[in-house]
Design an enzyme around this catalytic site. Structure first.
Site, PDB file in Angstrom:
ATOM      1  N   MET A   1      29.380  -0.238  66.458  1.00 43.07           N
ATOM      2  CA  MET A   1      28.494  -0.440  65.295  1.00 43.07           C
ATOM      3  C   MET A   1      27.478  -1.509  65.637  1.00 43.07           C
TER       4      MET A   1
ATOM      5  N   GLU B   1      25.214  11.801  69.964  1.00 46.31           N
ATOM      6  CA  GLU B   1      24.359  11.544  68.785  1.00 46.31           C
ATOM      7  C   GLU B   1      22.859  11.754  69.051  1.00 46.31           C
TER       8      GLU B   1
ATOM      9  N   TYR C   1      21.090  10.712  71.736  1.00 48.97           N
ATOM     10  CA  TYR C   1      20.412   9.698  72.545  1.00 48.97           C
ATOM     11  C   TYR C   1      20.118  10.253  73.949  1.00 48.97           C
TER      12      TYR C   1
ATOM     13  N   ARG D   1      17.399  21.859  74.242  1.00 47.22           N
ATOM     14  CA  ARG D   1      16.540  21.497  73.108  1.00 47.22           C
ATOM     15  C   ARG D   1      15.511  20.440  73.506  1.00 47.22           C
TER      16      ARG D   1
ATOM     17  N   ARG E   1      31.229   8.754  75.603  1.00 48.95           N
ATOM     18  CA  ARG E   1      31.123   9.344  74.262  1.00 48.95           C
ATOM     19  C   ARG E   1      30.394  10.675  74.416  1.00 48.95           C
TER      20      ARG E   1
ATOM     21  N   HIS F   1      21.540  12.527  65.509  1.00 47.39           N
ATOM     22  CA  HIS F   1      21.024  11.841  64.315  1.00 47.39           C
ATOM     23  C   HIS F   1      20.046  12.725  63.531  1.00 47.39           C
TER      24      HIS F   1
ATOM     25  N   ARG G   1      20.929  18.156  60.350  1.00 46.66           N
ATOM     26  CA  ARG G   1      20.853  18.228  58.887  1.00 46.66           C
ATOM     27  C   ARG G   1      22.210  18.617  58.302  1.00 46.66           C
TER      28      ARG G   1
ATOM     29  N   CYS H   1      30.130   4.965  51.922  1.00 45.07           N
ATOM     30  CA  CYS H   1      28.883   4.975  51.142  1.00 45.07           C
ATOM     31  C   CYS H   1      27.646   4.691  51.984  1.00 45.07           C
TER      32      CYS H   1
ATOM     33  N   GLN I   1      26.005   2.158  52.178  1.00 48.06           N
ATOM     34  CA  GLN I   1      24.999   1.368  51.469  1.00 48.06           C
ATOM     35  C   GLN I   1      24.727   0.001  52.095  1.00 48.06           C
TER      36      GLN I   1
ATOM     37  N   ALA J   1      32.158  -6.172  39.710  1.00 42.92           N
ATOM     38  CA  ALA J   1      31.811  -7.602  39.750  1.00 42.92           C
ATOM     39  C   ALA J   1      32.977  -8.459  39.267  1.00 42.92           C
TER      40      ALA J   1
ATOM     41  N   TRP K   1      18.947  12.161  51.803  1.00 46.10           N
ATOM     42  CA  TRP K   1      18.655  13.552  52.197  1.00 46.10           C
ATOM     43  C   TRP K   1      19.827  14.472  51.839  1.00 46.10           C
TER      44      TRP K   1
HETATM   45  P1  FAD Z   1      30.532  -2.269  35.085  1.00 48.17           P
HETATM   46  O1  FAD Z   1      30.997  -1.397  36.147  1.00 48.17           O
HETATM   47  O2  FAD Z   1      29.686  -1.707  34.031  1.00 48.17           O
HETATM   48  O3  FAD Z   1      31.824  -2.958  34.421  1.00 48.17           O
HETATM   49  C1  FAD Z   1      31.774  -3.727  33.261  1.00 48.17           C
HETATM   50  C2  FAD Z   1      33.149  -3.769  32.626  1.00 48.17           C
HETATM   51  O4  FAD Z   1      33.159  -4.727  31.566  1.00 48.17           O
HETATM   52  C3  FAD Z   1      33.566  -2.447  31.990  1.00 48.17           C
HETATM   53  O5  FAD Z   1      34.839  -2.072  32.478  1.00 48.17           O
HETATM   54  C4  FAD Z   1      33.616  -2.759  30.499  1.00 48.17           C
HETATM   55  O6  FAD Z   1      34.593  -2.006  29.817  1.00 48.17           O
HETATM   56  C5  FAD Z   1      33.959  -4.232  30.525  1.00 48.17           C
HETATM   57  N1  FAD Z   1      33.601  -4.985  29.296  1.00 48.17           N
HETATM   58  C6  FAD Z   1      32.414  -5.014  28.674  1.00 48.17           C
HETATM   59  N2  FAD Z   1      32.468  -5.851  27.617  1.00 48.17           N
HETATM   60  C7  FAD Z   1      33.709  -6.390  27.605  1.00 48.17           C
HETATM   61  C8  FAD Z   1      34.373  -7.345  26.771  1.00 48.17           C
HETATM   62  N3  FAD Z   1      33.781  -7.943  25.754  1.00 48.17           N
HETATM   63  N4  FAD Z   1      35.659  -7.662  27.054  1.00 48.17           N
HETATM   64  C9  FAD Z   1      36.308  -7.075  28.085  1.00 48.17           C
HETATM   65  N5  FAD Z   1      35.727  -6.158  28.885  1.00 48.17           N
HETATM   66  C10 FAD Z   1      34.442  -5.841  28.650  1.00 48.17           C
HETATM   67  N6  FAD Z   1      27.010   2.144  42.699  1.00 48.17           N
HETATM   68  C11 FAD Z   1      26.938   2.124  44.006  1.00 48.17           C
HETATM   69  O7  FAD Z   1      26.772   1.065  44.586  1.00 48.17           O
HETATM   70  N7  FAD Z   1      27.064   3.270  44.740  1.00 48.17           N
HETATM   71  C12 FAD Z   1      27.255   4.455  44.153  1.00 48.17           C
HETATM   72  O8  FAD Z   1      27.356   5.476  44.847  1.00 48.17           O
HETATM   73  C13 FAD Z   1      27.353   4.511  42.760  1.00 48.17           C
HETATM   74  N8  FAD Z   1      27.525   5.679  42.124  1.00 48.17           N
HETATM   75  C14 FAD Z   1      27.610   5.686  40.787  1.00 48.17           C
HETATM   76  C15 FAD Z   1      27.791   6.902  40.145  1.00 48.17           C
HETATM   77  C16 FAD Z   1      27.898   6.954  38.774  1.00 48.17           C
HETATM   78  C17 FAD Z   1      28.092   8.280  38.093  1.00 48.17           C
HETATM   79  C18 FAD Z   1      27.820   5.749  38.032  1.00 48.17           C
HETATM   80  C19 FAD Z   1      27.938   5.782  36.529  1.00 48.17           C
HETATM   81  C20 FAD Z   1      27.606   4.550  38.644  1.00 48.17           C
HETATM   82  C21 FAD Z   1      27.492   4.510  40.025  1.00 48.17           C
HETATM   83  N9  FAD Z   1      27.265   3.325  40.697  1.00 48.17           N
HETATM   84  C22 FAD Z   1      27.211   3.311  42.051  1.00 48.17           C
HETATM   85  C23 FAD Z   1      26.956   2.084  39.984  1.00 48.17           C
HETATM   86  C24 FAD Z   1      28.124   1.098  39.960  1.00 48.17           C
HETATM   87  O9  FAD Z   1      29.264   1.727  39.434  1.00 48.17           O
HETATM   88  C25 FAD Z   1      27.713  -0.108  39.153  1.00 48.17           C
HETATM   89  O10 FAD Z   1      26.606  -0.722  39.765  1.00 48.17           O
HETATM   90  C26 FAD Z   1      28.834  -1.117  39.049  1.00 48.17           C
HETATM   91  O11 FAD Z   1      29.965  -0.546  38.448  1.00 48.17           O
HETATM   92  C27 FAD Z   1      28.404  -2.316  38.206  1.00 48.17           C
HETATM   93  O12 FAD Z   1      29.468  -3.219  38.170  1.00 48.17           O
HETATM   94  P2  FAD Z   1      29.649  -4.290  37.025  1.00 48.17           P
HETATM   95  O13 FAD Z   1      30.956  -4.931  37.297  1.00 48.17           O
HETATM   96  O14 FAD Z   1      28.457  -5.162  36.948  1.00 48.17           O
HETATM   97  O15 FAD Z   1      29.689  -3.488  35.653  1.00 48.17           O
HETATM   98  P1  NAP Z   2      17.931   4.235  38.626  1.00 50.04           P
HETATM   99  O1  NAP Z   2      18.084   4.547  40.040  1.00 50.04           O
HETATM  100  O2  NAP Z   2      17.168   3.040  38.236  1.00 50.04           O
HETATM  101  O3  NAP Z   2      17.286   5.518  37.959  1.00 50.04           O
HETATM  102  C1  NAP Z   2      16.945   5.586  36.633  1.00 50.04           C
HETATM  103  C2  NAP Z   2      16.103   6.839  36.370  1.00 50.04           C
HETATM  104  O4  NAP Z   2      15.735   6.852  35.026  1.00 50.04           O
HETATM  105  C3  NAP Z   2      14.850   6.902  37.184  1.00 50.04           C
HETATM  106  O5  NAP Z   2      14.703   8.216  37.649  1.00 50.04           O
HETATM  107  C4  NAP Z   2      13.747   6.546  36.197  1.00 50.04           C
HETATM  108  O6  NAP Z   2      12.669   7.288  36.671  1.00 50.04           O
HETATM  109  C5  NAP Z   2      14.334   6.974  34.878  1.00 50.04           C
HETATM  110  N1  NAP Z   2      13.954   6.096  33.750  1.00 50.04           N
HETATM  111  C6  NAP Z   2      13.997   4.752  33.683  1.00 50.04           C
HETATM  112  N2  NAP Z   2      13.598   4.322  32.465  1.00 50.04           N
HETATM  113  C7  NAP Z   2      13.320   5.409  31.742  1.00 50.04           C
HETATM  114  C8  NAP Z   2      12.854   5.611  30.428  1.00 50.04           C
HETATM  115  N3  NAP Z   2      12.615   4.589  29.613  1.00 50.04           N
HETATM  116  N4  NAP Z   2      12.635   6.864  29.996  1.00 50.04           N
HETATM  117  C9  NAP Z   2      12.877   7.914  30.827  1.00 50.04           C
HETATM  118  N5  NAP Z   2      13.307   7.784  32.088  1.00 50.04           N
HETATM  119  C10 NAP Z   2      13.526   6.533  32.539  1.00 50.04           C
HETATM  120  O7  NAP Z   2      19.337   4.087  37.950  1.00 50.04           O
HETATM  121  P2  NAP Z   2      20.597   5.024  37.869  1.00 50.04           P
HETATM  122  O8  NAP Z   2      20.343   6.389  38.378  1.00 50.04           O
HETATM  123  O9  NAP Z   2      21.054   4.867  36.493  1.00 50.04           O
HETATM  124  O10 NAP Z   2      21.609   4.343  38.843  1.00 50.04           O
HETATM  125  C11 NAP Z   2      22.075   3.013  38.605  1.00 50.04           C
HETATM  126  C12 NAP Z   2      22.424   2.353  39.883  1.00 50.04           C
HETATM  127  O11 NAP Z   2      23.601   2.939  40.402  1.00 50.04           O
HETATM  128  C13 NAP Z   2      21.327   2.566  40.881  1.00 50.04           C
HETATM  129  O12 NAP Z   2      20.576   1.368  41.031  1.00 50.04           O
HETATM  130  C14 NAP Z   2      22.023   2.960  42.119  1.00 50.04           C
HETATM  131  O13 NAP Z   2      21.902   1.959  43.107  1.00 50.04           O
HETATM  132  C15 NAP Z   2      23.479   3.101  41.770  1.00 50.04           C
HETATM  133  N6  NAP Z   2      23.877   4.440  42.220  1.00 50.04           N
HETATM  134  C16 NAP Z   2      23.850   4.704  43.527  1.00 50.04           C
HETATM  135  C17 NAP Z   2      24.198   5.952  43.964  1.00 50.04           C
HETATM  136  C18 NAP Z   2      24.225   6.274  45.423  1.00 50.04           C
HETATM  137  O14 NAP Z   2      24.468   7.398  45.779  1.00 50.04           O
HETATM  138  N7  NAP Z   2      24.001   5.325  46.305  1.00 50.04           N
HETATM  139  C19 NAP Z   2      24.552   6.928  43.063  1.00 50.04           C
HETATM  140  C20 NAP Z   2      24.548   6.620  41.729  1.00 50.04           C
HETATM  141  C21 NAP Z   2      24.187   5.368  41.317  1.00 50.04           C
HETATM  142  P3  NAP Z   2      11.230   7.374  35.974  1.00 50.04           P
HETATM  143  O15 NAP Z   2      10.973   5.980  35.490  1.00 50.04           O
HETATM  144  O16 NAP Z   2      10.292   7.839  37.029  1.00 50.04           O
HETATM  145  O17 NAP Z   2      11.379   8.391  34.925  1.00 50.04           O
HETATM  146 FE1  SF4 Z   3      32.223   1.729  54.427  1.00 46.64          FE
HETATM  147 FE2  SF4 Z   3      30.343   1.537  52.506  1.00 46.64          FE
HETATM  148 FE3  SF4 Z   3      31.415  -0.638  53.644  1.00 46.64          FE
HETATM  149 FE4  SF4 Z   3      29.746   0.886  55.036  1.00 46.64          FE
HETATM  150  S1  SF4 Z   3      29.256  -0.280  53.209  1.00 46.64           S
HETATM  151  S2  SF4 Z   3      31.662   0.029  55.732  1.00 46.64           S
HETATM  152  S3  SF4 Z   3      30.348   2.892  54.310  1.00 46.64           S
HETATM  153  S4  SF4 Z   3      32.466   0.869  52.377  1.00 46.64           S
END
Ligand code: FAD
Ligand code: NAP
Ligand code: SF4
Length: 671
Positions: free
Chosen positions: A26, A165, A167, A176, A215, A253, A256, A338, A340, A385, A577
């Site tokens: 890596m 990969e 290279y 190719r 490799r 790399h 697709r 992921c 990321q 968090a 992609w």
């Molecule tokens: P949250 O996950 O929103 O957690 C907040 C928690 O606080 C909740 O459990 C809630 O119930 C609790 N809470 C709120 N108020 C109170 C209270 N008063 N008392 C006790 N508990 C309370 N992120 C990525 O990085 N990669 C991805 O691929 C990805 N895919 C996603 C796909 C989907 C469909 C969704 C919905 C999200 C995805 N995310 C992804 C986003 C990611 O899940 C969020 O960025 C992350 O969960 C945010 O973490 P957080 O701890 O700030 O908040």
């Molecule tokens: P996001 O990436 O910020 O996308 C929000 C979408 O809503 C955008 O397409 C935006 O595009 C639209 N939007 C924003 N305000 C709007 C409004 N007022 N009216 C209508 N459309 C509006 O956020 P998200 O999809 O909710 O994802 C949240 C976070 O989770 C992301 O930041 C991402 O990092 C993470 N996540 C990551 C993955 C992953 O695969 N890595 C997958 C899921 C989530 P327009 O403003 O152009 O309409």
């Molecule tokens: Fe694995 Fe995601 Fe951590 Fe990369 S960032 S090592 S893919 S969990």
């Protein structure tokens, strides 16, 4: 022992590896940082101490032209040996072994001086390479050998020759990219002369007691790649030329086909290594999406390979092997594939780290020392968090009480894990659950934290991690029960019709399109997954490609955004992609530059430029981003306690779990 095959030593004749675990190569970005080798040494030391049998470094170029980027590292001169010593000493002190990977980028070099067998630009770099002269080919072979000799001088236990990969070496092997008509191109024998001469030259230079891993690209996944017969013939020739181990390379790399993303089935390519097992006797290493000791053991015990390579799992958890050996695999922080914080960072020229382990590659900068002044801390919200903060702070000796309003921990990860192909997200929730028990976090589920709790009990400080709530849109007709949020859909609270419009095309919009378009996850069904992506197990064609099998989609899905930029532009650099390709497979209609007007019995009324349209849909799903969940913030601040915000409640824009977990860890380090 639960993992007898994984933990069995491997005798290479002149040296013995303590187990069957190879930490795959890596690039971390530390290689090019000022003072980076000291940090790199700390990074590798932790992995060696964590029990890895054999570490392979990131790719180091054998000469200037072979660099991946202008500032990338090379090992060509004696004065460069010293800094490598820091790394090898650290690994040996920790009881490990380490090989240096020699990588010549060829046409993947991201600079105007790149060289390749033929002057053909790759589809993933802007620079057209020069075609190597005969002298340059011979000079490059010598450079490989002298780089290996310097690696031995630097204390490495061996080298890995990167031949996959896509290279340089791979470019020589395949028609190719190799259109030469001299001694280095044309027939198969001439195309494989370059890798074979490299191996022979290295062996002559380093002697017999030095590991040479090759490799080998066992499935190129590109048109005009190697045929299976060629892969076998090259493997046999490499064995004769003197390699100690053959590692598996999967896909160029530029292919697709996803090869390491989270949606790739676990050990989804081990069958390729297994095919070669019948043909050679040199130890073979299986690779790609092996991320738990159970999966690794399965690959080894079923005879698919002699070793397993895991790379990203060691970013996620340096203690992986030790935990497996102690029968504590539930405590392993699992790589969720992921990309990321690792590959996406590398492609943006940032230091790699890990979404689930922010300490990765920051071993000397993020440290958790026992606290001298333990505090009683209330945490609101058990999303990524809040969970991260709680375990790191409790691990330092603070008394942490974590309040979660819902019946389970995980926050939005409980929604993410329901997306087909994101099943791995379950592992992060499992890991934090285990860590909470280990560190003594007091978890109160089904309990909202509010001011009354803070009045009833003593807490020194409050951490608010209440996350985000989906953004609602105030438009005519949007109060209809047919306009729903992604949260309601994923929680199964609402029915979704056959014709759906998704408002918002960020990560969640694309995920929702996948969720609604794919009935059952192909990730959990490797045969279907291979068919979907056109991977041919029978290897009838060169490159191992077949025509992808299209599955019928039952829904009409519109994915909409207001921006006029290309769809999915903000998605991950290495995974975007894939999301776009999956949306295409499901026939998702993608529209940009959309403004939303109203919803009624005719459907969703939109405007694209001057063009008014009605989308005939029965459900609208809002995926329009989120807002911070700050409803209790002023109430909390009113208690007079020090209040800290982390994750989505701090800033909702561009929130992802990488930031949420890192913020939790950083606060835990300081508090
Ligand atoms: P949250 O996950 O929103 O957690 C907040 C928690 O606080 C909740 O459990 C809630 O119930 C609790 N809470 C709120 N108020 C109170 C209270 N008063 N008392 C006790 N508990 C309370 N992120 C990525 O990085 N990669 C991805 O691929 C990805 N895919 C996603 C796909 C989907 C469909 C969704 C919905 C999200 C995805 N995310 C992804 C986003 C990611 O899940 C969020 O960025 C992350 O969960 C945010 O973490 P957080 O701890 O700030 O908040
Ligand atoms: P996001 O990436 O910020 O996308 C929000 C979408 O809503 C955008 O397409 C935006 O595009 C639209 N939007 C924003 N305000 C709007 C409004 N007022 N009216 C209508 N459309 C509006 O956020 P998200 O999809 O909710 O994802 C949240 C976070 O989770 C992301 O930041 C991402 O990092 C993470 N996540 C990551 C993955 C992953 O695969 N890595 C997958 C899921 C989530 P327009 O403003 O152009 O309409
Ligand atoms: Fe694995 Fe995601 Fe951590 Fe990369 S960032 S090592 S893919 S969990």
């Amino acid at each position: 022992m639960s993992f007898p095959h994984l933990l069995a030593p491997l005798d290479l004749g002149f040296t013995t590896l303590k187990n069957r675990v190879l930490m795959g190569s890596m690039h971390t970005g530390l290689e090019e940082e000022k003072g980076g080798f000291e940090k790199l040494a700390a990074f590798y030391r932790e992995r060696a101490a964590g029990g890895v049998g054999l570490i392979v470094t990131g790719g180091i170029s054998p000469n200037l032209r072979g660099r991946l980027a202008p500032n990338a590292t090379q090992l060509s001169f004696p004065w460069q040996v010293g800094r490598h010593r820091i790394v090898t000493d650290a690994v040996h002190e920790a009881g490990g072994k380490i090989c240096m990977q020699i990588l010549h980028a060829g046409r993947y070099g991201y600079h105007p001086f790149s060289l390749a067998p033929s002057a053909i630009k790759s589809p993933i770099t802007p620079f057209k390479p020069g075609a190597m002269s005969n002298r340059q080919v011979r000079g490059t072979i010598k450079d490989y050998a002298s780089s290996a000799k310097l690696a031995k001088k630097a204390g490495y236990d061996g080298v890995e020759v990167m031949g996959s990969e896509g290279y340089l070496i791979n470019q020589f092997i395949c028609e190719r990219t190799n259109k030469r008509t001299d001694d280095w191109g044309g027939s198969f024998e001439k195309r494989i002369r370059f890798p074979l001469e490299i191996v022979r030259a290295i062996r002559a230079e380093v002697g017999s007691d030095f590991i040479i891993i090759f490799r080998l690209s066992m499935i190129d996944l590109v048109e005009d790649g190697s045929s299976w017969e060629e892969v076998v013939a090259l493997a046999k020739a490499l064995e004769t030329a003197g390699v100690s181990i053959i590692n598996t390379g999967i896909g160029w790399h530029e292919a697709r086909v996803p090869t390491i993303a989270t949606s790739v089935p676990r050990a989804g390519f081990a069958w390729v290594t297994e095919r070669l097992k019948k043909e050679v006797s040199v130890p073979l290493v299986a690779t790609n999406r092996i991320n738990t000791p159970e999966i690794a053991e399965q690959v080894l015990s079923s005879g698919q390979a002699d070793m397993v390579s895991m790379a990203r799992p060691f970013l996620a958890d340096p203690e992986f092997v030790n935990k497996a050996a102690a029968n504590q695999s539930a405590l392993i922080n699992t790589c969720i594939g992921c990309n990321q914080a690792c590959l996406d960072h590398t492609f943006k020229m940032q230091r790699a780290t890990c979404l689930v382990n922010p300490r990765a590659c920051y071993e000397t900068e993020i440290t958790f020392h026992p606290t001298q002044s333990p505090k009683r801390i209330a945490v609101m919200g058990a999303g990524p968090a809040g969970m991260a903060f709680s375990v790191y702070a409790a691990g330092r000796g603070h008394k942490v009480v974590l309040f979660e309003a819902k019946t389970e921990v995980g926050g939005q990860f409980n929604l993410a894990r329901k997306i087909p192909g994101k099943e791995e997200f379950n592992e992060t929730i499992r890991y934090f659950n285990e860590q909470m028990q280990q560190t003594g976090v007091e978890l109160r589920l089904n309990t909202r934290l509010d001011a009354s709790v803070l009045c009833a009990e003593h807490f020194d400080e409050v951490v608010i991690a209440s996350g985000v709530v989906p953004r609602a849109l105030d438009l005519p007709g949007f109060d209809s029960p047919k306009v729903v949020t992604y949260q309601q859909v994923l929680n199964g609270e609402v029915e979704v019709g056959d014709k759906v419009a998704l408002i918002g095309a960020g990560g969640i919009g694309f995920d929702m399109a996948h969720f609604l378009g794919e009935k059952q996850s192909t990730t959990l069904d490797p045969k279907r997954w291979r068919a979907q992506w056109g991977i041919d197990e029978s290897y009838a064609n060169r490159g191992g490609l077949a025509t992808p099998v299209k599955e019928a989609t039952e829904r009409t899905i519109y994915l909409l955004q207001r921006k006029t930029t290309p769809m999915g532009k903000g998605l991950g650099k290495t995974t975007g992609w894939i999301h776009r390709a999956v949306a295409k497979m499901h026939g998702v209609v993608q529209m940009t530059g959309v403004s939303y007007e109203r919803f009624d019995e005719k459907g969703l009324h939109i405007r694209v430029g001057d063009d008014a349209q009605v989308l005939d849909v029965d459900t609208v799903v809002l995926c329009a981003g989120q807002e911070s969940n700050r409803v209790l913030l002023s109430e909390m601040e009113g208690t007079g306690k020090p209040v800290h915000l982390i994750g989505g409640v701090d800033v909702a824009a561009e929130l992802d779990a990488k930031r949420a977990i890192r913020q939790g860890a950083e606060l835990a380090m300081r508090i």
